[in-house]
Design an enzyme around this catalytic site. Structure first.
Site, PDB file in Angstrom:
ATOM      1  N   GLY A  93      -0.136  51.542 101.321  1.00 35.33           N
ATOM      2  CA  GLY A  93       1.204  51.002 101.131  1.00 35.33           C
ATOM      3  C   GLY A  93       1.505  49.783 101.982  1.00 35.33           C
ATOM      4  O   GLY A  93       2.677  49.472 102.226  1.00 35.33           O
ATOM      5  N   GLN A  94       0.468  49.088 102.441  1.00 34.55           N
ATOM      6  CA  GLN A  94       0.722  47.865 103.216  1.00 34.55           C
ATOM      7  C   GLN A  94       1.392  46.827 102.327  1.00 34.55           C
ATOM      8  O   GLN A  94       0.890  46.516 101.234  1.00 34.55           O
ATOM      9  CB  GLN A  94      -0.585  47.299 103.788  1.00 34.55           C
ATOM     10  N   HIS A 100       0.435  45.004 111.579  1.00 32.33           N
ATOM     11  CA  HIS A 100       1.615  45.510 112.293  1.00 32.33           C
ATOM     12  C   HIS A 100       1.473  46.991 112.560  1.00 32.33           C
ATOM     13  O   HIS A 100       0.913  47.738 111.763  1.00 32.33           O
ATOM     14  CB  HIS A 100       2.907  45.224 111.513  1.00 32.33           C
TER      15      HIS A 100
HETATM   16  P1  5GP Z   1       4.065  47.976 105.569  1.00 30.59           P
HETATM   17  O1  5GP Z   1       4.657  48.602 104.345  1.00 30.59           O
HETATM   18  O2  5GP Z   1       3.353  46.677 105.245  1.00 30.59           O
HETATM   19  O3  5GP Z   1       3.234  48.899 106.398  1.00 30.59           O
HETATM   20  O4  5GP Z   1       5.294  47.625 106.496  1.00 30.59           O
HETATM   21  C1  5GP Z   1       6.058  46.477 106.365  1.00 30.59           C
HETATM   22  C2  5GP Z   1       7.381  46.771 107.023  1.00 30.59           C
HETATM   23  O5  5GP Z   1       8.048  45.538 107.207  1.00 30.59           O
HETATM   24  C3  5GP Z   1       8.311  47.651 106.191  1.00 30.59           C
HETATM   25  O6  5GP Z   1       8.634  48.821 106.923  1.00 30.59           O
HETATM   26  C4  5GP Z   1       9.520  46.767 105.940  1.00 30.59           C
HETATM   27  O7  5GP Z   1      10.731  47.468 105.982  1.00 30.59           O
HETATM   28  C5  5GP Z   1       9.411  45.736 107.048  1.00 30.59           C
HETATM   29  N1  5GP Z   1       9.977  44.441 106.714  1.00 30.59           N
HETATM   30  C6  5GP Z   1       9.761  43.726 105.567  1.00 30.59           C
HETATM   31  N2  5GP Z   1      10.426  42.564 105.613  1.00 30.59           N
HETATM   32  C7  5GP Z   1      11.070  42.543 106.818  1.00 30.59           C
HETATM   33  C8  5GP Z   1      11.931  41.578 107.441  1.00 30.59           C
HETATM   34  O8  5GP Z   1      12.219  40.521 106.913  1.00 30.59           O
HETATM   35  N3  5GP Z   1      12.406  41.894 108.674  1.00 30.59           N
HETATM   36  C9  5GP Z   1      12.092  43.072 109.312  1.00 30.59           C
HETATM   37  N4  5GP Z   1      12.622  43.262 110.521  1.00 30.59           N
HETATM   38  N5  5GP Z   1      11.282  43.986 108.745  1.00 30.59           N
HETATM   39  C10 5GP Z   1      10.781  43.730 107.508  1.00 30.59           C
END
Ligand code: 5GP
Length: 114
Positions: A93-94, A100
Site C-alpha cells: 500500500g505504498q 517513510h
Molecule cells: P504510504 O501509504 O505511502 O505508506 O504512506 C503515505 C502517507 O502519507 C499516508 O499515510 C498519507 O496520509 C500521507 N500523506 C500523503 N500526502 C500527505 C501530505 O501532503 N501531507 C502529509 N502530512 N501527509 C501526507
C-alpha cells in the site's frame, strides 16, 4: 526531470506540514490522515523511493533514522509503546515514492495488521 514527490515538496517547504523534528538528514511531520492519535512520518531528506532502493551508502542514514524514532516517540509522550511501519511497494500500500517510516501510537495496535 521527474516530478517531485509530495514529501520532497514538504522538505523544500513548497507545501506546508506540521513538522515535529528536523535535522540535516531527516524530517518528521504529522501525517495528514492520521490512523492513530499520534501518527508521524519520519523521512530522509535524501530522495530514496522505497526500502528497495537503499544502497550500501545509505546504511548510516538509515541507522540515524532508527535512532531518531525512539527519541521522537519519547518526546511525543508514547510511554506505553508505539508501532513503526514501512510500506514497500503496491502490495503493502505504498502511495508516496519517497521512503517513510510511519510512527504510530496513542492507542492499542492490533495484530496482524490489515
Ligand atoms: P504510504 O501509504 O505511502 O505508506 O504512506 C503515505 C502517507 O502519507 C499516508 O499515510 C498519507 O496520509 C500521507 N500523506 C500523503 N500526502 C500527505 C501530505 O501532503 N501531507 C502529509 N502530512 N501527509 C501526507
Amino acid at each position: 526531470m521527474s516530478e517531485k514527490t509530495i514529501f520532497k515538496k514538504i522538505i523544500d517547504r513548497e507545501i506546508p506540514a506540521s513538522v515535529v523534528y528536523e535535522d540535516e538528514q531527516c524530517l518528521a511531520f504529522h501525517d495528514v490522515r492520521p490512523e492513530a492519535p499520534t501518527h508521524v512520518l519520519v523521512i530522509p531528506k535524501k530522495e530514496i523511493a522505497s526500502l528497495n532502493h537503499l544502497t550500501a551508502e545509505d546504511e548510516a542514514l538509515i541507522g540515524h533514522l532508527w535512532s531518531v524514532i525512539p527519541r521522537l516517540a519519547n518526546e511525543l509522550g508514547l510511554k506505553n509503546g508505539y508501532r513503526v511501519v514501512v510500506n514497500c511497494g503496491p502490495d503493502a500500500g505504498q502511495t508516496v515514492d519517497h521512503l517513510h517510516f510511519h510512527l504510530l501510537g496513542g492507542r492499542n495496535m492490533t495484530w496482524p495488521p490489515g
